[in-house]
Design a protein around this motif. Structure first.
Motif, mmCIF file in Angstrom:
data_model
loop_
_atom_site.group_PDB
_atom_site.id
_atom_site.type_symbol
_atom_site.label_atom_id
_atom_site.label_comp_id
_atom_site.label_asym_id
_atom_site.label_seq_id
_atom_site.Cartn_x
_atom_site.Cartn_y
_atom_site.Cartn_z
ATOM 1 N N ILE A 142 -21.179 -21.127 -12.118
ATOM 2 C CA ILE A 142 -21.982 -20.292 -11.229
ATOM 3 C C ILE A 142 -23.435 -20.719 -11.310
ATOM 4 C CG2 ILE A 142 -22.752 -17.934 -10.721
ATOM 5 C CD1 ILE A 142 -20.108 -16.976 -11.904
ATOM 6 N N SER A 143 -24.054 -20.918 -10.157
ATOM 7 C CA SER A 143 -25.465 -21.301 -10.106
ATOM 8 C C SER A 143 -26.117 -20.614 -8.917
ATOM 9 C CB SER A 143 -25.614 -22.821 -9.987
ATOM 10 O OG SER A 143 -24.993 -23.288 -8.795
ATOM 11 N N ARG A 144 -27.418 -20.562 -8.938
ATOM 12 C CA ARG A 144 -28.170 -19.964 -7.840
ATOM 13 C C ARG A 144 -28.908 -21.053 -7.075
ATOM 14 N NH1 ARG A 144 -28.531 -14.431 -8.028
ATOM 15 N NH2 ARG A 144 -27.905 -13.434 -9.978
ATOM 16 N N PRO A 145 -28.817 -21.043 -5.759
ATOM 17 C CA PRO A 145 -29.528 -22.054 -4.970
ATOM 18 C C PRO A 145 -31.035 -21.866 -5.081
ATOM 19 C CG PRO A 145 -28.572 -20.376 -3.549
ATOM 20 C CD PRO A 145 -28.050 -20.109 -4.919
ATOM 21 N N GLN A 146 -31.786 -22.899 -4.689
ATOM 22 C CA GLN A 146 -33.243 -22.854 -4.775
ATOM 23 C C GLN A 146 -33.861 -21.974 -3.699
ATOM 24 O OE1 GLN A 146 -35.006 -24.259 -7.307
ATOM 25 N NE2 GLN A 146 -32.968 -24.662 -8.147
ATOM 26 N N THR A 147 -33.101 -21.630 -2.677
ATOM 27 C CA THR A 147 -33.622 -20.834 -1.567
ATOM 28 C C THR A 147 -34.079 -19.459 -2.049
ATOM 29 O OG1 THR A 147 -32.071 -21.935 -0.076
ATOM 30 C CG2 THR A 147 -33.111 -19.922 0.729
ATOM 31 N N GLU A 148 -35.235 -19.020 -1.572
ATOM 32 C CA GLU A 148 -35.748 -17.687 -1.901
ATOM 33 C C GLU A 148 -35.163 -16.672 -0.919
ATOM 34 O OE1 GLU A 148 -37.570 -16.154 -4.025
ATOM 35 O OE2 GLU A 148 -38.680 -17.639 -5.192
ATOM 36 N N PHE A 149 -34.261 -15.846 -1.395
ATOM 37 C CA PHE A 149 -33.675 -14.823 -0.542
ATOM 38 C C PHE A 149 -34.499 -13.541 -0.637
ATOM 39 C CE2 PHE A 149 -30.068 -17.613 -1.385
ATOM 40 C CZ PHE A 149 -29.570 -17.792 -0.097
ATOM 41 N N PRO A 150 -34.574 -12.774 0.439
ATOM 42 C CA PRO A 150 -35.337 -11.525 0.392
ATOM 43 C C PRO A 150 -34.682 -10.520 -0.543
ATOM 44 C CG PRO A 150 -34.121 -11.687 2.447
ATOM 45 C CD PRO A 150 -33.996 -13.013 1.767
ATOM 46 N N PHE A 151 -35.519 -9.651 -1.099
ATOM 47 C CA PHE A 151 -35.049 -8.624 -2.030
ATOM 48 C C PHE A 151 -35.636 -7.293 -1.600
ATOM 49 C CE2 PHE A 151 -35.349 -6.039 -5.839
ATOM 50 C CZ PHE A 151 -34.094 -6.206 -6.415
ATOM 51 N N PHE A 152 -34.809 -6.250 -1.617
ATOM 52 C CA PHE A 152 -35.235 -4.938 -1.167
ATOM 53 C C PHE A 152 -35.105 -3.945 -2.318
ATOM 54 C CE2 PHE A 152 -32.684 -7.210 2.042
ATOM 55 C CZ PHE A 152 -33.729 -7.645 2.854
ATOM 56 N N SER A 153 -36.211 -3.280 -2.642
ATOM 57 C CA SER A 153 -36.203 -2.296 -3.720
ATOM 58 C C SER A 153 -35.788 -0.932 -3.195
ATOM 59 C CB SER A 153 -37.589 -2.218 -4.364
ATOM 60 O OG SER A 153 -37.983 -3.467 -4.883
ATOM 61 N N ALA A 154 -35.711 0.036 -4.103
ATOM 62 C CA ALA A 154 -35.282 1.384 -3.720
ATOM 63 C C ALA A 154 -36.298 2.036 -2.792
ATOM 64 C CB ALA A 154 -35.098 2.242 -4.971
ATOM 65 N N ALA A 155 -35.787 2.863 -1.879
ATOM 66 C CA ALA A 155 -36.656 3.613 -0.978
ATOM 67 C C ALA A 155 -37.526 4.583 -1.773
ATOM 68 C CB ALA A 155 -35.811 4.372 0.043
ATOM 69 N N VAL A 156 -38.720 4.827 -1.287
ATOM 70 C CA VAL A 156 -39.641 5.782 -1.906
ATOM 71 C C VAL A 156 -40.005 6.832 -0.869
ATOM 72 C CG1 VAL A 156 -41.936 6.104 -2.893
ATOM 73 C CG2 VAL A 156 -40.570 4.116 -3.537
ATOM 74 N N ALA A 157 -39.646 8.082 -1.147
ATOM 75 C CA ALA A 157 -39.954 9.171 -0.213
ATOM 76 C C ALA A 157 -41.453 9.459 -0.237
ATOM 77 C CB ALA A 157 -39.170 10.421 -0.584
ATOM 78 N N LEU A 158 -42.035 9.588 0.962
ATOM 79 C CA LEU A 158 -43.457 9.912 1.095
ATOM 80 C C LEU A 158 -43.654 11.365 1.498
ATOM 81 C CD1 LEU A 158 -44.601 6.678 2.954
ATOM 82 C CD2 LEU A 158 -44.765 7.160 0.504
ATOM 83 N N THR A 159 -42.858 11.811 2.461
ATOM 84 C CA THR A 159 -42.882 13.203 2.911
ATOM 85 C C THR A 159 -41.434 13.663 3.031
ATOM 86 O OG1 THR A 159 -42.782 12.698 5.278
ATOM 87 C CG2 THR A 159 -44.969 12.697 4.245
ATOM 88 N N ASP A 160 -41.230 14.854 3.567
ATOM 89 C CA ASP A 160 -39.867 15.350 3.764
ATOM 90 C C ASP A 160 -39.093 14.503 4.762
ATOM 91 O OD1 ASP A 160 -40.358 17.363 1.990
ATOM 92 O OD2 ASP A 160 -40.731 18.902 3.514
ATOM 93 N N SER A 161 -39.784 13.771 5.623
ATOM 94 C CA SER A 161 -39.102 13.053 6.699
ATOM 95 C C SER A 161 -39.432 11.568 6.770
ATOM 96 C CB SER A 161 -39.433 13.701 8.047
ATOM 97 O OG SER A 161 -40.834 13.674 8.286
ATOM 98 N N THR A 162 -40.290 11.055 5.893
ATOM 99 C CA THR A 162 -40.644 9.634 5.947
ATOM 100 C C THR A 162 -40.462 8.985 4.586
ATOM 101 O OG1 THR A 162 -42.976 10.100 5.471
ATOM 102 C CG2 THR A 162 -42.329 9.990 7.794
ATOM 103 N N PHE A 163 -40.176 7.682 4.614
ATOM 104 C CA PHE A 163 -40.031 6.930 3.373
ATOM 105 C C PHE A 163 -40.371 5.473 3.643
ATOM 106 C CE2 PHE A 163 -35.939 6.694 5.503
ATOM 107 C CZ PHE A 163 -35.514 5.387 5.318
ATOM 108 N N LEU A 164 -40.576 4.728 2.572
ATOM 109 C CA LEU A 164 -40.818 3.296 2.708
ATOM 110 C C LEU A 164 -39.834 2.532 1.845
ATOM 111 C CD1 LEU A 164 -42.426 1.775 0.099
ATOM 112 C CD2 LEU A 164 -44.250 3.273 0.864
ATOM 113 N N VAL A 165 -39.572 1.279 2.241
ATOM 114 C CA VAL A 165 -38.720 0.374 1.473
ATOM 115 C C VAL A 165 -39.539 -0.869 1.139
ATOM 116 C CG1 VAL A 165 -36.651 -1.059 1.469
ATOM 117 C CG2 VAL A 165 -36.601 1.186 2.565
ATOM 118 N N PRO A 166 -39.760 -1.173 -0.148
ATOM 119 C CA PRO A 166 -40.464 -2.403 -0.511
ATOM 120 C C PRO A 166 -39.569 -3.617 -0.267
ATOM 121 C CG PRO A 166 -40.608 -0.753 -2.259
ATOM 122 C CD PRO A 166 -39.542 -0.303 -1.315
#
Length: 294
Positions: free
Chosen positions: A207-231
């Motif tokens: 098993i190996s990992r290619p050199q390509t940089e794949f995107p990574f998404f962190s956990a959502a962070v709630a800002l208000t009762d109805s909005t959030f962001l995803v890093p």
């Protein structure tokens, strides 16, 4: 290894080098430390993920034993229970005020391997699974790419960020889909099979990992009762993607790479917490923010 924001504004860090949970007060000062290497009560063999319930109870997942230890908000050990099945890839966990826990990850054979989120009751007995896990031609690839991350809204619902493809799902803890798939207006053309290279040579799996940089998404962070962001990051490029829980994409903004991994938003003090690195030393960052309606 991981960090979490508590309802009292404290930040909790899982330090794998000392197998300790370190608590920082809202000003960033160390309040207490708890834990050490070992197998006894309050000890860890593989401290990996932590979360804090709305009641202040700390839940710490030990990867080596597939167990969750619970501690009070002052670091006192409560109990430790082994989960009913293992996670070859465990990504994230959250806890509710009544003690239920939702874990995101790829499960072992014989359990719901096609689901990504797995709910346990207050006694940490398995209850149900939901949300689609990523698909792959070689299922072994999923144990390296992972399933995605999980977070709670202020109302106690689940936001699951699927790693491949980049999609956000909104569920109740009972497993009911609350909205349609929340899709960002951009796509990434890759699968779990692209993240790792799995080859069989002379009867052995390599098993190996290619050199390509794949995107990574962190956990959502709630800002208000109805909005959030995803890093979101890819290489040195980092963005925050903003959504509503009703499924609307609000926009994205680029952020400095040294801001690090977002931990959570303290709405009472209007502070975003992140963990990062400065001069090769781990640091916590306090970002004062002002939210404006649109």
């Amino acid at each position: 290894m991981d960090s979490a924001l508590g309802p009292d504004g404290f930040v909790y860090v899982a330090d794998v080098s000392s197998m300790q949970i370190i608590a920082f007060d809202p000003n960033g000062d160390v309040a207490w430390k708890s834990g050490r290497q070992g197998e006894g009560p309050g000890e860890f063999r593989g401290l990996y993920r932590i979360t804090v319930g709305a009641d202040g109870t700390i839940h710490a997942f030990d990867r080596a034993t597939s167990s969750i230890s619970r501690l009070t908000s002052d670091g006192s050990f409560v109990d430790r229970r082994r989960l009913e099945f293992a996670f070859p890839a465990m990504n994230d966990l959250v806890a509710t005020a009544d003690g239920r826990v939702a874990v995101s990850g790829i499960t072992s054979y014989g359990f719901p391997t096609d689901s990504a989120v797995h709910v346990f009751d207050s006694e940490l007995a398995y209850v149900r699974s939901f949300a689609p896990a990523p698909t792959a031609e070689n299922s072994l690839a999923l144990t390296y790419s992972g399933a995605g991350t999980v977070a709670l809204t202020p109302a106690g619902d689940v936001l699951f960020v699927r790693r491949i493809p980049y999609e956000v799902y909104h569920y109740s803890l009972a497993g009911a889909r609350l909205n349609g798939v929340i899709e960002a207006p951009f796509e990434y053309d890759f699968t779990a099979d692209d993240v790792v290279t799995i080859e069989e040579r002379a009867g052995r799996i390599e098993i190996s990992r290619p050199q390509t940089e794949f995107p990574f998404f962190s956990a959502a962070v709630a800002l208000t009762d109805s909005t959030f962001l995803v890093p979101r990051r890819q290489g040195e490029s980092r963005h925050w993607d903003f959504f509503t829980t009703t499924g609307r994409y609000l926009g994205s903004t680029s952020i400095p790479s040294d801001w690090g991994v977002l931990i959570g938003y303290d709405s009472e003090r209007r502070v975003l917490w992140a963990r990062g690195e400065q001069k090769l030393e781990p640091v916590l960052r306090r970002l004062e923010v002002e939210l404006r309606g649109r």
